[in-house]
Design an enzyme around this catalytic site. Structure first.
Site, PDB file in Angstrom:
ATOM      1  N   HIS A  36      20.006  -2.280  86.219  1.00 50.10           N
ATOM      2  CA  HIS A  36      19.207  -2.028  85.021  1.00 50.10           C
ATOM      3  C   HIS A  36      19.631  -0.686  84.424  1.00 50.10           C
ATOM      4  O   HIS A  36      18.799   0.199  84.184  1.00 50.10           O
ATOM      5  CB  HIS A  36      17.713  -2.032  85.349  1.00 50.10           C
ATOM      6  CG  HIS A  36      17.108  -3.404  85.322  1.00 50.10           C
ATOM      7  ND1 HIS A  36      17.374  -4.342  86.273  1.00 50.10           N
ATOM      8  CD2 HIS A  36      16.293  -4.018  84.430  1.00 50.10           C
ATOM      9  CE1 HIS A  36      16.735  -5.469  85.972  1.00 50.10           C
ATOM     10  NE2 HIS A  36      16.074  -5.297  84.850  1.00 50.10           N
ATOM     11  N   ASP A  45      13.000  -5.641  87.977  1.00 46.82           N
ATOM     12  CA  ASP A  45      12.408  -6.955  87.656  1.00 46.82           C
ATOM     13  C   ASP A  45      11.387  -7.421  88.705  1.00 46.82           C
ATOM     14  O   ASP A  45      10.686  -8.419  88.491  1.00 46.82           O
ATOM     15  CB  ASP A  45      13.505  -8.017  87.519  1.00 46.82           C
ATOM     16  CG  ASP A  45      14.294  -7.861  86.235  1.00 46.82           C
ATOM     17  OD1 ASP A  45      13.901  -7.052  85.376  1.00 46.82           O
ATOM     18  OD2 ASP A  45      15.327  -8.549  86.097  1.00 46.82           O
ATOM     19  N   GLU A 122      16.435 -15.058  83.821  1.00 45.94           N
ATOM     20  CA  GLU A 122      17.304 -16.114  84.357  1.00 45.94           C
ATOM     21  C   GLU A 122      16.587 -17.018  85.362  1.00 45.94           C
ATOM     22  O   GLU A 122      17.070 -18.103  85.691  1.00 45.94           O
ATOM     23  CB  GLU A 122      18.538 -15.486  85.031  1.00 45.94           C
ATOM     24  CG  GLU A 122      19.545 -14.872  84.074  1.00 45.94           C
ATOM     25  CD  GLU A 122      19.263 -13.407  83.747  1.00 45.94           C
ATOM     26  OE1 GLU A 122      18.079 -13.000  83.763  1.00 45.94           O
ATOM     27  OE2 GLU A 122      20.219 -12.670  83.464  1.00 45.94           O
TER      28      GLU A 122
HETATM   29 ZN   LIG Z   1      14.905  -6.592  83.839  1.00 48.86          ZN
END
Ligand SMILES: [Zn+2]
Length: 263
Positions: A36, A45, A122
């Site tokens: 990131h 995340d 994703e």
């Molecule tokens: Zn992220």
């Protein structure tokens, strides 16, 4: 009665009692180990949906199950791609299998409401697939099928909040990877993990609308930041976070109804 919301910190007897007496929803953050940018941790995340899930659980009486830390492969158009050192991903079948197995286990515990809180774009369709396969398996086993929710937490941000925070420069969610939204929430929830001095100013990456393999790594900024996070702040992070927690809590009540577990 325990007031603990984290499953991993509860004894099995406290957990069993909560399920039997309160019928709580179980929330499962699903993240990734993914670059990131140079300024945010690899677990961004995971940390964001985890924080939102815990706050929503405290409001609604839900329980937060341990985070699924490894996610599906990073796609260049929304996560920078798989070529970054540190990004550690699993195949779709691995992710789907793990999520399906967990739903089956929760059904065996007689959990009737489960929500996945996705932190990594994703993952979304593979969570959907896992929900579908889990329901099929649970029914075949003769267990009562829980109701299942799947949501990417970013979906809860309203247009007025986006306008206010981005001042008309919002690119779109896929290009917000390591950008203003994620950086601001991390400044609000985990400021000790954010290194703002490493940021540079740049516009959104120009990536094609299609996927191509092997992909051209030269199209992805070297830093892995798809749109600059300059302009991120803890104040914006609080604005985003508060709205996510409120809207997700409301969604849990909408989806699962008021019950002793939804205060
Ligand atoms: Zn992220």
């Amino acid at each position: 009665m325990t007031t603990e919301v984290e499953m991993s910190r509860m004894s099995w007897t406290d957990y069993a009692e909560a399920i039997a007496t309160r019928d709580p929803a179980v929330l499962i953050p699903v993240g990734s180990v993914e670059q990131h940018g140079p300024h945010l941790p690899l677990a961004t995340d995971c940390l964001i949906p985890e924080a939102i899930a815990k706050a929503a659980a405290r409001r609604t009486g839900a329980i937060v199950a341990p985070t699924i830390s490894y996610g599906y492969k990073s796609v260049p158009r929304c996560g920078g791609g798989q070529h970054f050192c540190g990004t550690t991903s699993v195949d779709a079948a691995t992710l789907i299998g793990q999520l399906r197995d967990i739903v089956r286990e929760l059904a065996r515990h007689k959990v009737t409401k489960v929500s996945f809180v996705v932190g990594h774009m994703e993952n979304l369709w593979f969570v959907t697939e896992a929900c579908d396969l889990a329901l099929r398996e649970v029914k075949m086993l003769g267990l009562e099928a829980p109701r299942l929710m799947n949501v990417g937490y970013w979906e809860f941000l309203s247009k007025p909040t986006i306008e206010k925070a981005f001042d008309g420069t919002f690119p779109d969610w896929s290009l917000e990877h390591a950008g203003i939204m994620e950086t601001s929430i991390m400044l609000h929830c985990h400021p000790e993990l954010v290194k703002m001095e490493r940021l540079t100013e740049h516009g959104p990456a120009t990536l094609p609308v299609y996927d191509l393999w092997p992909y051209d790594t030269a199209q992805v900024p070297d830093t892995g930041v798809l749109n600059t996070a300059k302009g991120a702040s803890a104040a914006k992070g609080k604005l985003f976070y508060d709205e996510y927690v409120q809207s997700f809590s409301d969604a849990l009540v909408d989806a699962f109804g008021k019950s002793p577990s939804i205060r």
